[in-house]
Design an enzyme around this catalytic site. Structure first.
Site, PDB file in Angstrom:
ATOM      1  N   TYR A 154     -23.480 -42.276 -27.731  1.00  0.00           N
ATOM      2  CA  TYR A 154     -24.157 -41.243 -27.797  1.00  0.00           C
ATOM      3  C   TYR A 154     -25.067 -41.051 -27.134  1.00  0.00           C
ATOM      4  O   TYR A 154     -24.656 -40.521 -25.544  1.00  0.00           O
ATOM      5  CB  TYR A 154     -24.761 -40.825 -29.009  1.00  0.00           C
ATOM      6  N   LYS A 158     -24.122 -39.758 -23.092  1.00  0.00           N
ATOM      7  CA  LYS A 158     -25.123 -38.488 -22.740  1.00  0.00           C
ATOM      8  C   LYS A 158     -26.349 -38.893 -20.947  1.00  0.00           C
ATOM      9  O   LYS A 158     -26.132 -37.833 -20.122  1.00  0.00           O
ATOM     10  CB  LYS A 158     -26.204 -37.991 -23.584  1.00  0.00           C
TER      11      LYS A 158
END
Length: 246
Positions: A154, A158
């Site tokens: 994740y 990002k």
């Protein structure tokens, strides 16, 4: 006679949570809104109904942001419905948590596909349609700076989004189009609250100097600023909307 519409915004992942709040806020600000969803047609229809009930204009369009043909169709349907696209808010995202040592490549690939590839594809088509004064706003995450165990895919996705934002802003030089990201901290959405005890939620909330979780509307306010007239001089930036969660 063809109907004239106000400025038009595509909001991906708009059937629930932060995306839903963004769609409702932009509609309140006078945008006609394309409510994108990946699978939950009923919830997307509820968002459209809420916007229309308040006097706004909206349509729901299904598309997986990781699929090139579906992203192309999303933009085409937006232009068919409203004639133009002025603002793109890429809110669609997924999060799977697991230590890197577990080697869950399927989860890694899905996270990168939706979060990073999806942003790239949304930018690709935005570059072709956004007019002068247009805005592209991606959703990153303040967890990028935290390096929590289990968040590897994740955080990587990002961090990549933030890199794309800065690059895309430079690539659109001379077109008077701004490109920015909003990086929320912990927000009280269904996705965030699921599976967490009250004690854990309270602990996380206490990390902010404001001593509360964010609400989806807090993030929608930040997006609305960047999408609106007062955000026109902000470009190539990551706005960490996190209440001081640092």
């Amino acid at each position: 006679m063809e109907q004239e519409f106000a400025r038009v915004a595509i909001v991906t992942g708009a059937s629930r949570g932060i995306g839903r709040a963004i769609a409702l806020r932009l509609a309140k600000d006078g945008f006609s809104v394309v409510v994108n969803y990946a699978g939950n047609e009923a919830r997307a229809a509820e968002v459209v109904s809420a916007i229309r009930a308040a006097g706004g204009a909206a349509v729901a369009v299904r598309a997986n942001v990781a699929a090139p043909a579906e992203v192309e169709s999303l933009y085409a349907q937006a232009r068919h419905a409203f004639g133009r696209v002025d603002v793109v808010v890429n809110s669609a995202g997924v999060m799977s948590l697991a230590p890197i040592a577990e080697g869950d490549l399927d989860a890694f690939d899905q996270t990168v596909a939706v979060n990073l590839r999806g942003t790239y594809l949304m930018m690709l088509h935005a570059a072709q349609v956004l007019p002068e004064g247009g805005r592209f706003i991606a959703l990153s995450s303040s967890v990028v700076a935290k390096n929590f165990p289990g968040y590897g895919p994740y955080i990587a996705s990002k961090a990549g989004v933030e890199g794309l934002v800065r690059t895309f802003a430079n690539e659109l030089r001379g077109r008077h189009v701004t490109v920015n990201a909003v990086a929320p901290g912990p927000v009280a959405t269904e996705l965030f609250l699921a599976g967490k005890s009250e004690a854990l939620i309270d602990q996380i909330a206490s990390q902010s100097p404001l001593e509360r979780l964010g609400e989806p509307e807090d993030i929608a306010d930040a997006v609305a600023f960047l999408a609106g007239p007062d955000g026109g001089w902000i470009n190539g930036q990551v706005l960490r909307a996190n209440g001081g969660f640092a």
